[in-house]
Design a protein around this motif. Structure first.
Motif, PDB file in Angstrom:
ATOM      1  N   ARG A   1       0.843  -1.196   0.000  1.00  0.00           N
ATOM      2  CA  ARG A   1       0.000   0.000   0.000  1.00  0.00           C
ATOM      3  C   ARG A   1       0.885   1.255   0.000  1.00  0.00           C
ATOM      4  NH1 ARG A   1      -3.412   2.841   3.558  1.00  0.00           N
ATOM      5  NH2 ARG A   1      -2.215   2.102   5.316  1.00  0.00           N
ATOM      6  N   ARG A   2       1.938   1.196   0.824  1.00  0.00           N
ATOM      7  CA  ARG A   2       2.847   2.341   0.884  1.00  0.00           C
ATOM      8  C   ARG A   2       3.535   2.556  -0.459  1.00  0.00           C
ATOM      9  NH1 ARG A   2       3.980   4.564   5.832  1.00  0.00           N
ATOM     10  NH2 ARG A   2       3.092   3.431   7.557  1.00  0.00           N
TER      11      ARG A   2
ATOM     12  N   ASP B   1      -3.564   9.761   5.828  1.00  0.00           N
ATOM     13  CA  ASP B   1      -4.096  10.218   4.539  1.00  0.00           C
ATOM     14  C   ASP B   1      -4.146  11.740   4.490  1.00  0.00           C
ATOM     15  OD1 ASP B   1      -4.621   7.672   3.601  1.00  0.00           O
ATOM     16  OD2 ASP B   1      -6.657   7.612   4.418  1.00  0.00           O
TER      17      ASP B   1
ATOM     18  N   HIS C   1       1.907   6.755  -6.580  1.00  0.00           N
ATOM     19  CA  HIS C   1       0.919   7.763  -6.956  1.00  0.00           C
ATOM     20  C   HIS C   1       1.369   9.168  -6.557  1.00  0.00           C
ATOM     21  CE1 HIS C   1      -1.906   4.953  -8.480  1.00  0.00           C
ATOM     22  NE2 HIS C   1      -2.032   4.316  -7.343  1.00  0.00           N
TER      23      HIS C   1
ATOM     24  N   VAL D   1      -4.240   7.851  -4.372  1.00  0.00           N
ATOM     25  CA  VAL D   1      -3.369   7.791  -3.196  1.00  0.00           C
ATOM     26  C   VAL D   1      -4.165   7.514  -1.927  1.00  0.00           C
ATOM     27  CG1 VAL D   1      -1.710   9.077  -1.783  1.00  0.00           C
ATOM     28  CG2 VAL D   1      -1.695   9.357  -4.242  1.00  0.00           C
ATOM     29  N   ILE D   2      -5.261   8.236  -1.714  1.00  0.00           N
ATOM     30  CA  ILE D   2      -5.939   8.074  -0.424  1.00  0.00           C
ATOM     31  C   ILE D   2      -7.321   7.436  -0.531  1.00  0.00           C
ATOM     32  CG2 ILE D   2      -4.677   9.963   0.686  1.00  0.00           C
ATOM     33  CD1 ILE D   2      -7.294  11.577   0.494  1.00  0.00           C
TER      34      ILE D   2
ATOM     35  N   GLU E   1       2.430   1.697  -3.346  1.00  0.00           N
ATOM     36  CA  GLU E   1       1.428   2.230  -4.267  1.00  0.00           C
ATOM     37  C   GLU E   1       1.257   3.735  -4.052  1.00  0.00           C
ATOM     38  OE1 GLU E   1      -1.037   1.029  -6.722  1.00  0.00           O
ATOM     39  OE2 GLU E   1       0.765  -0.191  -6.922  1.00  0.00           O
ATOM     40  N   ARG E   2       1.217   4.091  -2.751  1.00  0.00           N
ATOM     41  CA  ARG E   2       1.051   5.510  -2.403  1.00  0.00           C
ATOM     42  C   ARG E   2       2.212   6.315  -2.931  1.00  0.00           C
ATOM     43  NH1 ARG E   2      -1.488   7.318   2.971  1.00  0.00           N
ATOM     44  NH2 ARG E   2      -3.418   6.220   2.859  1.00  0.00           N
TER      45      ARG E   2
END
Lengths: 492, 122
Positions: free
Chosen positions: A195-196, A351, A202, A234-235, A198-199
């Motif tokens: 997830r990080r 977020d 993005h 992102v969020i 991916e964040r």
């Protein structure tokens, strides 16, 4: 095989022959022909090895072949464990990663505490079902199948478990002391890491986009739509808007929105727009971000502009949370980013701080486009000016000429005059003097004789000024007076 | 009477160009390469106006203004800011609060704009 190992095998075989009911020490003693006290010693050793376990029924112990020898360690009370078992169970329990052992039929023989906490006690269940909730033919099976089919000794792969966690799985074949094989599987939950990543991906995309907005000719709406999409990646929010503030007219306009349900009713749309504008106005006055969690029972209560408009919006779209972030560059407001979540979504503190962290950059991107648009408007004024205007670099070479300049000097296109020296466009005065004066005194104003493309001459008046940038003189700008451009064309 | 202008800028090309142009336009000039240099020069000579870049290493603009406010000899000295930052940002930083700040010129600017500002305030 040693005599002792032979005896062990005989005992295990005897228990297996008796079947699932297990065997008492007396029954075994008769089958393996060992004295009770000798047999007791061997049984104790086999139990310590994890190969046998027993259940106490009354005063008697019923012995079984251990199906999950390692798991056996965790089922014993502390008093019952040997010293080695205590050490091993503590090491396995404290491991921050999942450790699982299974046989070649995918039966789970052992799970450490980390995995039991996540999936419950799945000893005896099939690996692919317990972890992935999947059928045998699933991909998770086929990956491990590589070891079972002897195609690989060791594998490493990523898969999603039955709850959607991203797992990093490392598995390898292990030979057991009795010659059989097991598969040892190390399982790490990498959901947060993925997830990080991916964040970060993005966010990098968002940064890249904002950086590019300097060089690309985005329109404001294009930039804002792309920002909203990237921020959503992102969020993860449901609905969002970017409202742009125009200080000239003191108005807010919605530049982009995302995720709203379609509505045909114009009056309704207008009402919603007005609520959003009220919210943004109120938040901009406060100058800081505003995060509101809606509580159904508290809606519709009278309150200030922000509260009442937020509640109206929350009721309209069944919102759970609203995050409004003013978009400001130092000293200047450019509008706000409005993020709304409905059922099922929550904006964590992380977020919010993440987006707050890029808000100035978003505002910067918007400011740049606003400035570009403003410059384009100003540039159009020069383009349509009836006065000839040109710019030249410090060497005196033309870098810009407006249409009036081309018309007065009788040229067709800008290309014909660019990069040519000013000295070619007028006569009489020594042009170097003009340039020298511009460089030395910062400007020059006076009359001169212009020379057209066809060689004809005309009188004009010129006003020039040097432009100074952050690193020194940049170029100079000149404006000619059109009213002096009278007659004197050659041959006329 | 010849007016004196102090030019404070850490970029040598900008400093030299402005001083040269002011000299050519019959102003007396004092050069300073940063805030510290500016305060040192002010001990020697008092200009009518200071053209002050507000993005320089060393002393902050506020520190320069505060130091000048402590010196009664400099009460009449006016300041014109020259800067690449936006007027609103300077306003937010509180730099325009001082009474002695009489104009704000955003870079890039035309020399005509600068000369007009000096003319108006000397």
């Amino acid at each position: 095989m040693g005599a002792e190992e032979e005896t062990f095998n005989r005992i295990i075989e005897a228990i297996q022959n008796i079947g699932e009911t297990g065997a008492t020490i007396d029954e075994l003693s008769e089958i393996v022909h060992l004295e009770r006290h000798t047999l007791s010693k061997y049984l104790g050793q086999l139990r310590a090895d994890g190969r046998l376990s027993y259940k106490r029924i009354g005063r008697a112990k019923v012995w079984f072949v251990s199906k999950a020898p390692l798991q056996h360690i965790f089922r014993l009370s502390e008093d019952e464990k040997t010293y080695t078992e205590k050490i091993l169970s503590r090491i396995l329990s404290d491991m921050p990663e999942g450790v699982l052992v299974m046989d070649f039929d995918y039966n789970i023989l052992f799970m450490n505490r980390h995995l039991i906490t996540i999936y419950g006690d799945c000893i005896g269940q099939k690996y692919y079902h317990a972890i992935f909730g999947a059928l045998p033919e699933s991909q998770s099976q086929s990956e491990i199948g590589g070891i079972i089919d002897s195609k690989a000794e060791e594998i490493e792969y990523h898969a999603s478990d039955k709850s959607g966690r991203t797992l990093e799985i490392k598995a390898r074949k292990a030979e057991n002391p009795d010659g059989s094989s097991s598969i040892i599987v190390l399982i790490s939950d990498t959901s947060e890491k993925v997830r990080r990543e991916e964040r970060i991906k993005h966010l990098s995309e968002l940064h890249r986009l904002l950086g590019e907005s300097v060089n690309r000719s985005y329109t404001m709406d294009q930039l804002c739509s792309t920002i909203l999409e990237n921020v959503r990646d992102v969020i993860g929010y449901d609905m969002g808007d970017i409202l742009i503030y125009d200080p000239g007219t003191n108005t807010l306009t919605c530049s982009a929105e995302i995720g709203y349900p379609e509505t045909e009713e114009n009056r309704r749309k207008e009402e919603v727009e007005n609520w959003k504008k009220s919210i943004v106005r109120a938040v901009n006055q406060r100058r800081g971000p505003s995060f509101i969690v809606f509580n159904k029972d508290e809606r519709n209560k009278d309150g200030d502009e922000l509260t009442s408009s937020s509640n109206n919006l929350a009721q309209e779209y069944n919102l759970k949370e609203m995050y409004v972030l003013p978009l400001r560059t130092k000293g200047e407001s450019h509008g706000a980013l409005l993020i709304l979540t409905g059922s099922g979504r929550k904006l964590s503190e992380e977020d919010r701080s993440l987006i707050e962290g890029v808000s100035e950059e978003i505002a910067g991107g918007i400011a740049k486009i606003k400035a570009e648009e403003e410059l384009r408007v100003k540039a159009s004024a020069i383009e349509i000016s009836i006065n000839p205007v040109f710019m030249a670099d410090m060497a005196g070479k033309l870098t810009y000429a407006n249409p009036s300049f081309l018309e007065m000097w009788a040229y067709e296109t800008e290309k014909e005059v660019l990069d040519r020296s000013c000295t070619e466009f007028w006569k009489q005065r020594a042009d170097d003097d003009i340039l020298a004066e511009v460089r030395g005194k910062g400007g020059w104003m006076g009359s001169l004789i212009g020379v057209r493309k066809d060689g004809s001459e005309f009188k004009t008046r010129l006003s020039t000024s040097l432009i100074l940038g952050t690193k020194g003189p940049l170029q100079f700008v000149a404006v000619a007076e059109s009213r002096f451009a009278s007659g004197n064309k050659k041959g006329k | 009477m010849t007016k004196t202008v102090m030019v404070v800028d850490d970029v040598p090309d900008v400093l030299t160009s402005i001083v040269q142009i002011l000299d050519a336009n019959q102003y007396k000039t004092i050069k300073a390469k940063d805030g510290q240099d500016c305060l040192e020069e002010l001990k020697e000579e008092i200009p009518d106006v200071i053209l002050l870049d507000i993005m320089m290493p060393g002393l902050t603009t506020q520190e320069i203004l505060d130091d000048m406010d402590r010196d009664s000899r400099l009460a009449e000295v006016k300041i014109i800011f020259m800067t690449a930052i936006h007027l609103l940002e300077a306003e937010e930083r509180g730099l325009l609060a001082s009474q002695r700040v009489v104009d704000f010129i955003e870079k890039p600017f035309t020399i005509k704009r600068m000369l007009d500002a000096i003319e108006k305030n000397t």
